[in-house]
Design an enzyme around this catalytic site. Structure first.
Site, short mmCIF file in Angstrom:
data_model
loop_
_atom_site.label_atom_id
_atom_site.label_comp_id
_atom_site.label_asym_id
_atom_site.label_seq_id
_atom_site.Cartn_x
_atom_site.Cartn_y
_atom_site.Cartn_z
N CYS A 39 -15.61 -6.19 -20.66
CA CYS A 39 -14.27 -6.74 -20.64
C CYS A 39 -13.38 -5.87 -19.79
O CYS A 39 -13.75 -4.79 -19.36
CB CYS A 39 -13.71 -6.85 -22.06
SG CYS A 39 -12.99 -5.31 -22.68
N GLY A 74 -31.02 2.25 -12.86
CA GLY A 74 -31.57 3.57 -13.09
C GLY A 74 -30.62 4.73 -12.98
O GLY A 74 -31.06 5.89 -12.92
N GLY A 116 -17.75 -2.70 -23.54
CA GLY A 116 -19.04 -2.04 -23.48
C GLY A 116 -20.05 -2.67 -24.41
O GLY A 116 -19.95 -3.84 -24.78
#
Length: 625
Positions: A2, A359, A73
């Site tokens: 968000c 990664g 998150g």
């Protein structure tokens, strides 16, 4: 994912129309839903990219009549936390999402709950009972959070562009931050190029009350403590932690893919993700200059792992067209050329999926940069008695520039705290003093406190410690967040997980680097999961043909930018133009220096703070008042 915007007013009043306009500048971070509400005089704005509990987890979210939260998150242990809260405290929940679990955790466990969280996050919670605002950011700085204090109150937002309209003298550029940018190719936290706006550092919390100065505290620091144990045991711990992390990062109610370069980091993630998602799609990027393109190697790895690969080819004209938008999304310039292929990689992936694994973080945790081999290379000289080293330094000082051995002696006779300050060293002190119109702040003002905190560590671990606090959040994770969010794509980084970190932090120096390769322990941990050719391949990481670009059409375009940019009061552009002319003639490579100034010039032309660009691709599907 968000975009969040919060305003804690000093007197309870707020200009909602101005806040709504600021929130609109974060629409690309969450195109699925936009909401703004006021709770106890605090204004909360939220733009949502729905990943988990897409139907019910609307924000701003209320909990227990006391808490209001906006959360950006993912919490990969939220189900475990939810179960513990129910079992131990009888907590009740109206949703299946993470934001409510976070609010309940603060309600029952207090602010120390942040230490229990596993994931990537930036969140703001308002406690109506104590009239206290709590802001938190994850330990590595994966998700961003900016703050601004004005006479009207405290503002917080996911990106700086949402705060600049409220920062009165926002057009003033901080010379210290500019000085560090010209050396490091990014502005180190907590600063930004606008002195009024700061970033909440990774692993920190902020608490504030109306009309009071906010308090910022660290709750997490990187503790690199080598543990002597059998190599096989250490390698197994890495493999087990990484597998668990990748599988945890796969939770999603939307399509999911992964980035794949030619290296061991992304290959390991794809291999482990495919254990749970056999139809996983992979994405890579490259260039029409084969010397810089990883597409062929990535395609070989994808075939060996039996995953479908989509490749994106970036050309000169793409760079010219996209670079101004890239800079706008970055908030502050980041002169890492890898930001360009990453932008197009995210754009391609976002057409198919909403979440990707990547990664980032492996090199910092497992010693993946070639520069980490330097302490061993310099050891014979660095370990000599002080008088001998001083004599060798005197010899180096009188050697003509370019003579073989001069640079080696200079570096070997310079203490590591002065010698190493990151992977990118663009303008040195002498040239920076000539380039800048104002004073040039030394890089040691950033790194000296870190080396003090790292006292007692071996040189390689100390270098990692510096990178974990500077390079990782300032460059690697900034460009990852901004380029993915530019396309409303959630990027997840399984290496930056607390269990993987614990396994990496315990590695002794001899397991980090071998005589022939970096990331020795990690390579051994994934041996058998990925092709042998990948295990032994040197790091590339989407290399970018900046040198070639600046000798072609991109160079012509850069010359126009340098000729018209209104930054001569900050930087001697005539000096940079001479560098560009020499570079275009051939024989010398000034590409990194030119690129660094070019990115700053593009950034500066987008000031003042009202500069804007069209919104991101996907349109919002719902909205709440």
């Amino acid at each position: 994912m968000c975009g969040l915007l919060v305003f804690l007013s000093c007197d309870g009043t707020a200009d909602r129309s101005a806040l709504a306009a600021a929130l609109d500048r974060l629409r690309h971070r969450g195109p699925d839903e936009t909401a703004m509400s006021t709770a106890d005089g605090v204004v909360f704005g939220f733009t949502r990219l729905a990943i988990v509990d897409r139907t019910h987890s609307h924000q701003p979210l209320q909990y227990a009549g006391r808490w209001t939260v906006v959360f950006n998150g993912e919490l990969y242990n939220y189900r475990e936390l939810r179960a513990a809260l129910i079992a131990r405290h009888g907590a009740t929940f109206a949703t299946e999402g993470e934001a409510e679990v976070l609010a309940a955790a603060f309600h029952h466990w207090g602010p120390s709950a942040v230490r229990r969280l596993r994931g990537m996050f930036a969140a703001v919670l308002w406690d109506a009972q104590t009239r206290t605002l709590h802001a938190i950011r994850d330990p590595f700085g994966i998700k961003p959070l900016y703050h601004l204090r004005t006479p009207d109150g405290l503002y917080l937002a996911s990106e700086k562009k949402a705060l600049l309209p409220f920062a009165g003298g926002a057009q003033r550029i901080g010379t210290a931050a500019l000085s560090h940018y010209l050396t490091l190719q990014y502005v180190p936290e907590p600063a930004t190029l606008h002195p009024a706006v700061h970033r909440l550092p990774a692993g920190h919390t902020l608490t504030g009350r109306p009309g009071e100065e906010p308090q910022i505290r660290r709750y997490f620091d990187h503790a690199l403590r080598p543990v002597r144990r059998p190599a096989a045991e250490a390698v197994a711990a890495i493999r087990d932690a990484l597998r668990d992390s990748v599988h945890a990062h796969l939770q999603s109610e939307v399509p999911l893919g992964a980035f794949l370069s030619s290296g061991v980091d992304s290959s390991a993630i794809v291999a482990l993700a495919r254990e749970r998602h056999p139809n996983l799609r992979a994405y890579t990027a490259g260039f029409d200059d084969a010397r810089y393109s990883e597409i062929e190697a990535a395609a070989e790895t994808a075939a060996a792992l039996d995953v479908q690969l989509t490749a994106t080819l970036v050309r000169d004209d793409d760079v010219i067209e996209a670079l101004p938008r890239i800079v706008w999304h970055l908030d502050d310039p980041v002169a890492d050329p890898a930001v360009v292929p990453l932008y197009f990689l995210c754009r391609t992936a976002a057409r198919d999926v909403t979440v990707v694994l990547s990664g980032e973080g492996a090199d910092e945790l497992f010693a993946g940069y070639e520069i980490y081999r330097e302490p061993a290379a310099l050891a014979r000289v660095a370990g000599l008695p002080d008088p001998v080293r001083r004599g060798l330094r005197a010899v180096a000082d009188v050697m003509p520039a370019g003579v073989r051995g001069k640079s080696f002696l200079e570096r070997a006779t310079t203490p590591i705290g002065e010698r190493y300050y990151g992977n990118a060293r663009i303008f040195g002190p002498v040239e920076k003093a000539r380039l800048m119109r104002g004073p040039a702040d030394p890089h040691t003002s950033v790194t000296a406190p870190l080396y003090h905190a790292a006292a007692g560590l071996d040189d390689v671990s100390a270098m990692q410690y510096v990178d974990l606090h500077t390079w990782l959040p300032g460059d690697i994770l900034t460009k990852a967040d901004r380029m993915s969010m530019a396309h409303s794509l959630e990027l997840r980084v399984p290496f930056l997980d607390r269990a993987v970190y614990a396994a990496a932090a315990a590695l002794p120096p001899e397991l980090k680097l071998s005589p022939h390769a970096t990331k020795h322990a990690l390579r051994e941990a994934v041996r058998g999961l990925v092709p042998d050719a990948v295990v032994t391949r040197r790091k590339l990481g989407f290399p970018t043909p900046t040198r070639v670009w600046l000798r072609g059409r991109v160079g012509e375009w850069a010359a126009e930018i340098l000729a018209t940019a209104d930054v001569d009061h900050l930087i001697d552009l005539a000096h940079v133009q001479r560098l560009l002319s020499a570079h275009r003639r051939g024989g010398v490579d000034h590409s990194r220096k030119i690129w660094t100034v070019l990115m700053f010039c593009l950034w500066y032309t987008q000031q003042p703070s009202t500069a804007t660009l069209p919104p991101a691709a996907r349109r919002p599907v719902s909205s709440r008042p």
